[in-house]
Design a protein around this motif. Sequence first.
Motif, PDB file in Angstrom:
ATOM      1  N   VAL A 126       0.827  -1.199   0.000  1.00 11.07           N
ATOM      2  CA  VAL A 126       0.000   0.000   0.000  1.00 11.07           C
ATOM      3  C   VAL A 126       0.868   1.258   0.000  1.00 11.07           C
ATOM      4  N   GLU A 131       1.768   0.167  -6.368  1.00  9.20           N
ATOM      5  CA  GLU A 131       0.766  -0.816  -5.998  1.00  9.20           C
ATOM      6  C   GLU A 131      -0.370  -0.253  -5.172  1.00  9.20           C
ATOM      7  N   GLY A 132      -0.241   0.974  -4.770  1.00  9.06           N
ATOM      8  CA  GLY A 132      -1.317   1.551  -3.992  1.00  9.06           C
ATOM      9  C   GLY A 132      -0.955   2.947  -3.513  1.00  9.06           C
ATOM     10  N   ASP A 141      -5.645   0.177  -2.962  1.00  8.65           N
ATOM     11  CA  ASP A 141      -4.800  -0.922  -3.424  1.00  8.65           C
ATOM     12  C   ASP A 141      -5.046  -1.100  -4.919  1.00  8.65           C
ATOM     13  N   PHE A 142      -4.052  -0.750  -5.737  1.00  9.76           N
ATOM     14  CA  PHE A 142      -4.238  -0.822  -7.191  1.00  9.76           C
ATOM     15  C   PHE A 142      -4.393  -2.262  -7.676  1.00  9.76           C
ATOM     16  N   ARG A 165      -7.489   6.520  -9.545  1.00 11.72           N
ATOM     17  CA  ARG A 165      -6.118   6.083  -9.812  1.00 11.72           C
ATOM     18  C   ARG A 165      -5.372   7.130 -10.656  1.00 11.72           C
TER      19      ARG A 165
END
Length: 229
Positions: A126, A131-132, A141-142, A165
């Motif tokens: 994260v 990734e986040g 959280d991607f 995002r």
Amino acid sequence: MKKRILVIEDEPGLIITVTDRLEKEGYAVHSARDGHAGLSLGTESSFDLILLDVMLPGKNGFDVCRDLRQRRVQCPIIMLTARGQVVDKVVGLKLGADDYVTKPFEMIELLARIEAQLRRTTASAVASSNEGHHFGEIMVDFRSAEVTRAGKQVDLSAQEFRLLRYFIEHRGATLSRNTLLDEVWGYDAMPTTRTVDVHVAWLRQKLEQNPRRPAYIVTVHGLGYKFLG
Ligand code: CA
């Protein structure tokens, strides 16, 4: 979703003991009994953590560890070493292992090491921008496309998530409605700039403490929006 653990170990008794206990703890466990099988399974399928014995038939644990890392397997790897193999620790860590446990071990110790590794990867996933992202009470959280607010799941539509995002990846930049339309919606859709405003309003409702006075997705008058999280 159960966390998935791969056990690469050739002692049948140990596989059974470890598998039984990990399943009782709520993990999904798969096992491989030699180095080649372990490497294939570990590469083809995705796991949250791998337990890897050093002394394995076919291909030893060090080689398996190195090859897993070369094949971009990034989950934590805990190596299982025999008592007295002091050199193992150093070699294992150099080859990309995250921790090691010396046999014979107590299950409680193994469980603690596993939990520590899983906690660490969740936190770093994260924290890392690929990734986040984390801002205020919000965790994004991607990889799993999940968003939480103070630990509680926030339901976002796929489009809202894409917009969020994009904002996160361009934080600090002023983004015009037309840029957002092109980049987030693409050319084949037929939305209008009003669509952007509506989605921004929805995101604010879900993420801002006070949607009327947004702190994260702010309006830049006459230009568009800026993300400050
Ligand atoms: Ca062994």
